[in-house]
Design an enzyme around this catalytic site. Sequence first.
Site, PDB file in Angstrom:
ATOM      1  N   GLU A 110       0.835  -1.232   0.000  1.00 18.36           N
ATOM      2  CA  GLU A 110       0.000   0.000   0.000  1.00 18.36           C
ATOM      3  C   GLU A 110       0.859   1.267   0.000  1.00 18.36           C
ATOM      4  O   GLU A 110       0.513   2.254   0.645  1.00 18.36           O
ATOM      5  CB  GLU A 110      -0.947   0.025   1.199  1.00 18.36           C
ATOM      6  CG  GLU A 110      -2.153  -0.839   1.051  1.00 18.36           C
ATOM      7  CD  GLU A 110      -2.846  -0.644  -0.281  1.00 18.36           C
ATOM      8  OE1 GLU A 110      -3.267  -1.654  -0.860  1.00 18.36           O
ATOM      9  OE2 GLU A 110      -2.942   0.503  -0.782  1.00 18.36           O
TER      10      GLU A 110
HETATM   11  C1  LIG Z   1       2.629  -9.699   0.196  1.00 24.66           C
HETATM   12  C2  LIG Z   1       2.375  -8.614  -0.772  1.00 24.66           C
HETATM   13  C3  LIG Z   1       1.080  -8.293  -1.135  1.00 24.66           C
HETATM   14  C4  LIG Z   1       0.839  -7.296  -2.082  1.00 24.66           C
HETATM   15  N1  LIG Z   1      -0.442  -7.055  -2.498  1.00 24.66           N
HETATM   16  C5  LIG Z   1      -0.641  -6.275  -3.583  1.00 24.66           C
HETATM   17  C6  LIG Z   1      -1.926  -6.189  -4.207  1.00 24.66           C
HETATM   18  O1  LIG Z   1      -2.903  -6.784  -3.744  1.00 24.66           O
HETATM   19  N2  LIG Z   1      -2.055  -5.463  -5.322  1.00 24.66           N
HETATM   20  C7  LIG Z   1      -1.006  -4.795  -5.887  1.00 24.66           C
HETATM   21  O2  LIG Z   1      -1.193  -4.153  -6.912  1.00 24.66           O
HETATM   22  N3  LIG Z   1       0.223  -4.823  -5.309  1.00 24.66           N
HETATM   23  C8  LIG Z   1       0.436  -5.553  -4.194  1.00 24.66           C
HETATM   24  N4  LIG Z   1       1.675  -5.632  -3.624  1.00 24.66           N
HETATM   25  C9  LIG Z   1       2.752  -4.841  -4.174  1.00 24.66           C
HETATM   26  C10 LIG Z   1       3.224  -3.739  -3.234  1.00 24.66           C
HETATM   27  O3  LIG Z   1       2.265  -2.726  -3.157  1.00 24.66           O
HETATM   28  C11 LIG Z   1       4.602  -3.275  -3.734  1.00 24.66           C
HETATM   29  O4  LIG Z   1       5.512  -4.306  -3.424  1.00 24.66           O
HETATM   30  C12 LIG Z   1       5.018  -1.964  -3.108  1.00 24.66           C
HETATM   31  O5  LIG Z   1       4.224  -0.918  -3.569  1.00 24.66           O
HETATM   32  C13 LIG Z   1       6.487  -1.644  -3.410  1.00 24.66           C
HETATM   33  O6  LIG Z   1       6.783  -1.785  -4.779  1.00 24.66           O
HETATM   34  P1  LIG Z   1       8.049  -2.662  -5.205  1.00 24.66           P
HETATM   35  O7  LIG Z   1       7.944  -3.982  -4.551  1.00 24.66           O
HETATM   36  O8  LIG Z   1       8.152  -2.635  -6.669  1.00 24.66           O
HETATM   37  O9  LIG Z   1       9.286  -1.930  -4.554  1.00 24.66           O
HETATM   38  P2  LIG Z   1      10.102  -0.718  -5.218  1.00 24.66           P
HETATM   39  O10 LIG Z   1       9.159   0.301  -5.733  1.00 24.66           O
HETATM   40  O11 LIG Z   1      11.113  -1.273  -6.144  1.00 24.66           O
HETATM   41  O12 LIG Z   1      10.827  -0.104  -3.937  1.00 24.66           O
HETATM   42  C14 LIG Z   1      12.092  -0.587  -3.430  1.00 24.66           C
HETATM   43  C15 LIG Z   1      12.602   0.427  -2.395  1.00 24.66           C
HETATM   44  O13 LIG Z   1      12.845   1.691  -3.032  1.00 24.66           O
HETATM   45  C16 LIG Z   1      12.116   2.711  -2.384  1.00 24.66           C
HETATM   46  N5  LIG Z   1      11.632   3.676  -3.376  1.00 24.66           N
HETATM   47  C17 LIG Z   1      11.025   3.407  -4.545  1.00 24.66           C
HETATM   48  N6  LIG Z   1      10.697   4.552  -5.162  1.00 24.66           N
HETATM   49  C18 LIG Z   1      11.097   5.563  -4.373  1.00 24.66           C
HETATM   50  C19 LIG Z   1      11.025   6.981  -4.433  1.00 24.66           C
HETATM   51  N7  LIG Z   1      10.444   7.611  -5.442  1.00 24.66           N
HETATM   52  N8  LIG Z   1      11.558   7.689  -3.422  1.00 24.66           N
HETATM   53  C20 LIG Z   1      12.127   7.081  -2.381  1.00 24.66           C
HETATM   54  N9  LIG Z   1      12.203   5.754  -2.242  1.00 24.66           N
HETATM   55  C21 LIG Z   1      11.699   4.998  -3.226  1.00 24.66           C
HETATM   56  C22 LIG Z   1      10.957   2.023  -1.676  1.00 24.66           C
HETATM   57  O14 LIG Z   1      10.502   2.766  -0.554  1.00 24.66           O
HETATM   58  C23 LIG Z   1      11.596   0.694  -1.269  1.00 24.66           C
HETATM   59  O15 LIG Z   1      12.270   0.843  -0.051  1.00 24.66           O
HETATM   60  C24 LIG Z   1       1.932  -6.584  -2.644  1.00 24.66           C
HETATM   61  C25 LIG Z   1       3.238  -6.895  -2.250  1.00 24.66           C
HETATM   62  C26 LIG Z   1       3.472  -7.900  -1.360  1.00 24.66           C
HETATM   63  C27 LIG Z   1       4.898  -8.243  -1.007  1.00 24.66           C
END
Ligand SMILES: Cc1cc2nc3c(=O)[nH]c(=O)nc-3n(C[C@H](O)[C@H](O)[C@H](O)COP(=O)(O)OP(=O)(O)OC[C@H]3O[C@@H](n4cnc5c(N)ncnc54)[C@H](O)[C@@H]3O)c2cc1C
Length: 578
Positions: free
Chosen positions: A423
């Site tokens: 989220e």
């Molecule tokens: C168990 C689980 C359930 C989930 N359920 C859903 C779901 O139902 N529907 C859905 O659509 N998604 C879902 N997600 C996805 C989840 O919302 C994302 O994993 C989350 O938004 C982070 O995206 P990412 O994993 O690509 O990490 P990334 O975006 O790659 O982030 C990696 C790191 O970089 C940091 N970062 C990234 N961009 C920036 C920025 N602009 N400024 C500063 N820091 C930054 C982040 O804070 C993080 O620490 C789920 C994930 C998991 C693990």
Amino acid sequence: MSFTPPVNAIGYLLRHGVDLDAIGETGSFEETPPDLLDAILGGAADFARDVIAPTNWDGDQHPATLDDGNVTASPGFKDAYHQFVEGAWQTVSLPTAIGGMGLPSVVSVATNEMLYSANMAFGLCPMLTSSAIKAIEAHASDALKDTYLPKMLAGEWTGAMCLTEPQAGSDLGPVRTKAEDNGDGTYAITGQKIYITWGDHDCADNIIHLVLARLPDSPDGSRGISLFICPKFLVNDDGSLSERNDFRPIGLEHKLGIHGSPTCVMEFNQATGYLVGEVNRGLASMFVMMNEARLFVGVQGVAIGERAYQAALDYAQERVQGVPPGAEVGAPIIDHPDVRRMLIDMKAKLMGARSICLATAEAGDLGAHGREGLLTPIAKAYGSDVGVDVASIGVQVHGGMGYVEETGAAQHYRDSRIAPIYEGTNGIQAIDLIGRKLRRDGGEAMGELITELRDTAASISDISGEMDVDLSVCAAAMDRSLETLSTATDIILNASEVDALGVATTYLELCAKVIGGSLLARAVARGVAAGDSQSAAMASLARYHALRIMPTASGLLDAIRAGSSAVYDFPRDQLADL
Ligand SMILES: Cc1cc2nc3c(=O)[nH]c(=O)nc-3n(C[C@H](O)[C@H](O)[C@H](O)COP(=O)(O)OP(=O)(O)OC[C@H]3O[C@@H](n4cnc5c(N)ncnc54)[C@H](O)[C@@H]3O)c2cc1C
């Protein structure tokens, strides 16, 4: 691994932490007289304890399984879900106009907290359904509302949120899933979504996916994304279910925690979709869903922390080790000052975070959108961080027994860890707080909150009443720490972008500790004034907050003053060299 729903703590904050009368005066909700409130809390507590909590360990040990495009939920979940539907728990805060109970969000924060404590993995399914209902209600056509809302509201159909793709996580701009106009009012959706919570399961007859996708002639980036409903089973004109839509789960993630929540990789292959809202306005439509979900993820943190606290408390009252000062041989570890510190620390942090979550919902109920927007990222990030922190302390109280699985303390810690990630990661929440919620309005919403809490501090220092409750340390801590918050806010408002971004998370933590402690003290002051007999115990928690948690604000201010220098002093290309 028993669970006792914290009806007293939640009920206290509902009675004194939020202004139910003011919410009632908006005329937007059904009335919540004290006896009805007690009945709802009591019913939710019984349901969470007796029906949902017994599924928690099974869900952890026996995750959902995927077989030939169909997910089977963990043992016991289907039956528990049917009881959830029968109890109409999905409808608590949904408007009466669409068949909900029409109660304010503060009530659903309370009932959902108990549900999430009982089984966080299970609770995600109704959480997503609720958010999906709100997005459809706010943005879909009347025809789509008529087709989907009644069944979703009844809980017969559940909701899922399909945003994330391998290259599109925190930044949804690069979403590639394609939507092509079929020319008959429907769209063909093709692409892959990852991490989709409760994306498939056998607990309900249909699953309504809200999918972000891009039309071929749409602009690049976040301004070219549209929102579509993709039902697992297509729906006939008479409301009956037709054939299965062209999308499937093709994998289930193996995760650190929330094993009972099926996290699916979903493959869409020319699936039939229905546009929600305007073309290219998908992200804006999705915000309704995301904002509510963010608050409820904060609530999840509090919920899992509460469960961890209860387990730690039970263990500390049984385990004998060493002789605590002034105690007899054989006294349990709860009498060691450091163990006592851990327990009160857990409880006080939970009450601060819970106060913030309720204040966020209260602002929404009152239509105070500036306040609601300001508090939402704080509720999400602090609530979820407190969940991890408290669950970790819970493991510590258990000693070695916390690190092995059989006490359940380890499960709470594992489960809690997701909440700061999904989220919108907590880093993204902090950026939202300082950017859209603070700098964009020139600090107005924050300034109003600080002024309000300063007035409260001035009025509570001499409250004691018949209970002889002393809140003077709270008033003093509020004075000092609100000044600290005000200074930190000015720094952020005037900082360069890089400096502000480099300390955003620190600022959010400062806000949460000061606001959480202040809201808790205010609730206790109101409780004393109302003659509530729990106020003496609650005042102890507020004083702990004032003496141990709020003073850390000044150290956080020092870090904020330093801006990004400490972060950027160290050359990036040397990060791997030392
Ligand atoms: C168990 C689980 C359930 C989930 N359920 C859903 C779901 O139902 N529907 C859905 O659509 N998604 C879902 N997600 C996805 C989840 O919302 C994302 O994993 C989350 O938004 C982070 O995206 P990412 O994993 O690509 O990490 P990334 O975006 O790659 O982030 C990696 C790191 O970089 C940091 N970062 C990234 N961009 C920036 C920025 N602009 N400024 C500063 N820091 C930054 C982040 O804070 C993080 O620490 C789920 C994930 C998991 C693990």
